[in-house]
Design an enzyme around this catalytic site. Structure first.
Site, short mmCIF file in Angstrom:
data_model
loop_
_atom_site.label_atom_id
_atom_site.label_comp_id
_atom_site.label_asym_id
_atom_site.label_seq_id
_atom_site.Cartn_x
_atom_site.Cartn_y
_atom_site.Cartn_z
CB CYS A 30 -0.90 -0.03 1.12
SG CYS A 30 -0.06 0.01 2.79
CB CYS A 33 4.43 -0.04 1.94
SG CYS A 33 3.34 -1.38 2.74
CG ASP A 456 -1.54 17.44 -29.03
OD1 ASP A 456 -0.46 18.17 -29.35
OD2 ASP A 456 -1.78 16.54 -29.80
#
Length: 760
Positions: A30, A33, A456
């Site tokens: 997760c 961590c 773009d």
């Protein structure tokens, strides 16, 4: 002016240049961590580390005196694994080989095996517990036989992670899952072997009364197995998404040419691109990719660089002009001298930009982990307090343990395991029907906050293909004859502008005659004989070489077209100028409507392009965009996004080309057009399959709706359990009420998620 500082201060204060390394991190479950590893590394003197949970990499800057081995040791002491990257020269090959081997998906394969086996074993356990008609004599022992492997083997990754977290004084959702499932299994085993639950004829009744129950006759095997299977399903989906995190880089690396024809003693020799050296001369035929950055030393052609630069009009190159690796030779034969190879090329630098953007992108902490960081310790304290209080007040160890375990069981996150995956599966399924692909739950939160959308131009707002726009004949000239003669001559040319004219002429006039004595005049146009007429098509300069001047009406038409950003091509035959044809990258029919929809969502549109200012302004005006940023190099697109972010804006980026990949990864939300390149698609957070810009607005609305559903699911998933915690602590929680509450919260979560199917 001289300094008054003592000379000895200079060496004392001179900064020590930092070295950088990227480590592959293993064992993270997760975002917390990643935060823990980052915290440990940053505590080392002079070390600055960023750990990315999604890509499972740590980018670390470290000073002299610290070795990579020290960094790896620190990560391993924290409870995780770390490894050095392969040598730079072989990294791309090794990465592809690694992805092709079974070991590449070992984690995914392990999760899939655990999920499938757990699912097969869990279904009968849940059915027997919830359907009295299926409860034959000694059914509870079969439930134990089926549920035990699920809780012990299926949930092993959760138990391992919980143990790792506990050793470092942390608690996450893994902790709650591990404690809850083990407590449910442990109590069930005690009740079966030493209580009354193992007696033949035991049944699970449905008594919804709140009364003190006999814990020795209650088992919770369906809860333990169900929670494990649901959480495994969520982790499996997450692991599949994480495995694609590096696909953008692989797509960029795959974009370049694989081999090249190098000139050796006047002969062409095919070698792998990796063996090219600066100064080598190589041949590029029409339709081939240019192997590396270099300078043209022989020949002339048109180069299609749209994927890299965003420039919709092909660039004419001749001797002395620079060309870029991975662009396509659309015209004649070229001989190029390599000026940059390997990691120095523009393509390699763009790949590095994408990787840096992914590593630097702030990870949104998963909502479940955020809540469980507080919820888990609180539940454990309540359970411990319940045990001690009952022992002190009643002295009844069995009753005390029953109440404490009830607290853990009612807090076990059965619905929590469904909250995110079900909403995500329904939301992504509905999105796929609408042409929208959502990569994962961490993407959704960004959609709620974005206020600026950068579009773009080429391939996103426009089609990305040159098309014939206007046919302007001179006085007395037939428009169809103008198109037929010009189109016939251009049909013999490979130039993209010529092909656009030829295609337009065929569509409007039918089949075209075959030209004679065709000649391509490099950089200027074409000439030849069509139906007995000496025809010239190209730039005004080419007509002047034939001593042909454009009359005022055609000169004005040409100037007006160029002022709007279009390419004007002059046509003459038999010594007179006969007309002007205009070619441009056509705007998609739905782009203006899409811009309006984006504004309704509270987003400010910005047009970003590598094209020139005139073209950009013309397109922006046509679709209703006020802010235009034009003539931007690929590497500068990232800087534009960062500048907008530095102004306090939350930026969404919509693009389709390789030149957009790094900007898509840098933006707070990246939306990739599915009609574009793989690099752009993999770098984006959302993929718009249909290539219709209107889908961008739909994608943002669907993502926001899905996020709202996930938050609602999480609230109710915790809500039912939290409401029942006081009853469990007081010993007033009937086991069936616990099961019913968990089942009802799961049903609610699933039903709430299914509402997304009606999204329009």
């Amino acid at each position: 002016m001289t300094s008054t500082a003592p000379e000895k201060a200079v060496p004392d204060t001179a900064p020590v240049p930092a070295r950088e390394v990227e480590l592959s991190i293993g064992g993270m479950t997760c975002a917390s961590c990643a935060a823990r590893i980052e915290k440990k590394l940053n505590r080392m003197d002079g070390v600055a580390a960023t750990v990315n949970f999604a890509t499972e990499k740590a980018k670390v800057a470290y000073p002299e005196g610290i070795e990579v081995a020290d960094l790896i040791a620190t990560v391993e002491k924290t409870g995780y694994t770390a490894a050095e990257p392969p040598p730079p020269a072989s990294a791309p090959v090794d990465e592809r080989e690694r992805e092709a081997t079974p070991a590449a998906g070992s984690e995914l394969l392990s999760l899939r095996q655990r999920l499938y086996v757990s699912l097969v074993l869990t279904v009968p356990v849940v059915l027997m517990a919830m359907v009295p008609a299926l409860q034959f004599d000694n059914w509870q022992w079969l439930s134990l036989t089926l549920a035990a492997p699920v809780v012990v083997w299926g949930a092993f990754p959760f138990h391992k992670a919980a143990w790792t977290n506990a050793r470092h004084g942390a608690a996450t959702m893994d902790t709650l899952v591990s404690i809850g499932t083990l407590a449910a299994l442990g109590w069930s085993v005690w009740a079966l072997f030493w209580g009354h639950a193992g007696m033949p004829g035991m049944r699970h009744g449905f008594e919804f009364t709140i009364s003190r129950s006999d814990g020795s006759s209650s088992i919770y095997l369906e809860a333990a197995a169900g929670v494990t299977t649901f959480i495994l399903a969520g982790r499996y989906l997450e692991a599949k998404s994480k495995r694609r995190a590096g696909a953008a880089l692989r797509a960029l690396l795959e974009l370049g040419a694989k081999d090249v024809a190098v000139l050796r003693d006047g002969k062409e020799v095919r070698i792998p691109v990796a063996q090219l050296a600066v100064g080598d001369r190589f041949v590029v035929r029409p339709g081939e990719k240019i192997a590396t950055d270099g300078t043209v030393v022989e020949g002339s052609s048109a180069v299609d660089a749209s994927m890299l630069t965003g420039e919709s009009v092909p660039v004419d190159v001749t001797v002395g002009d620079a060309v870029t690796g991975a662009t396509v030779n659309a015209g004649g034969r070229l001989v190029v001298e390599a000026t940059r190879v390997g990691a120095d090329t523009q393509l390699a630098r763009m790949a590095q930009l994408v990787e840096d953007a992914q590593n630097g992108k702030a990870e949104v902490q998963r909502l479940a982990d955020r809540i469980s960081a507080v919820f888990v310790p609180v539940v454990i304290l309540i359970a411990l307090g319940t045990l001690l209080t009952w022992l002190f007040v009643t002295g009844d160890a069995a009753a005390a343990f029953t109440a404490a375990v009830a607290v853990l069981i009612i807090a076990c996150p059965c619905a929590l395991g469904l909250a995110t995956p079900t909403a995500l599966m329904v939301g992504t399924g509905r999105g796929a029907q609408l042409g929208i692909l959502i990569k994962g739950p961490e993407v959704l939160e960004s959609t709620r906050r974005v206020d600026t959308v950068v579009l773009d131009k080429t391939g996103t707002v426009t089609t990305g293909r040159m098309q014939l726009q206007d046919v302007i004949p001179a006085t007395g000239v037939d428009k169809d004859e103008l198109l037929k003669l010009a189109g016939a001559l251009e049909h013999a040319s490979e130039h993209p502008i010529a092909q656009a004219i030829a295609t337009g002429a065929t569509e409007r006039t039918g089949s075209l005659p075959v030209p004679e004595n065709f000649e391509n005049v490099a950089g200027l146009g074409v000439q030849g004989v069509v139906d007995g007429h000496a025809v010239v098509v190209g730039r005004e300069k080419l007509l002047k070489e034939w001593i042909i001047e454009l009359p005022q009406e055609l000169a004005e038409a040409k100037a007006a077209a160029e002022a709007e950003g279009r390419t004007a091509v002059a046509v003459a035959w038999d010594g007179e100028a006969r007309g002007v044809l205009t070619v441009a990258d056509a705007i998609k029919e739905t782009s203006a409507e899409a811009v309006t929809e984006l504004r309704r969502l509270g987003l400010k549109p910005v047009l970003l392009t590598g094209d020139n200012q005139l073209v950009a302004q013309s397109v922006a005006k046509a679709v209703g965009i006020d802010e235009v940023i034009a003539e931007v190099l690929p590497e500068d697109k990232v800087d534009v996004v960062k500048r907008l972010q530095s102004e306090g804006r939350m930026v969404a980026m919509v693009g389709d080309g390789v030149n957009d990949a790094a900007a898509l990864a840098t933006a707070d939300l990246g939306l990739a057009m599915g009609t574009g390149t793989d690099a752009a698609i993999e770098a984006g957070d959302l993929t718009l399959v249909r290539g219709d810009l209107r889908v961008a607005a739909d994608a943002i609305r669907l993502s926001r709706k899905t996020l709202t559903t996930i938050k609602g699911n999480l609230f109710w998933a915790f809500g039912y359990n939290v409401a029942a915690l006081p009853l469990a602590a007081l010993g007033m929680l009937n086991p069936m009420i616990a099961g019913a509450a968990m089942a009802f919260s799961s049903v609610f979560v699933v039903t709430n998620s299914l509402r997304l199917r009606s999204f329009k």
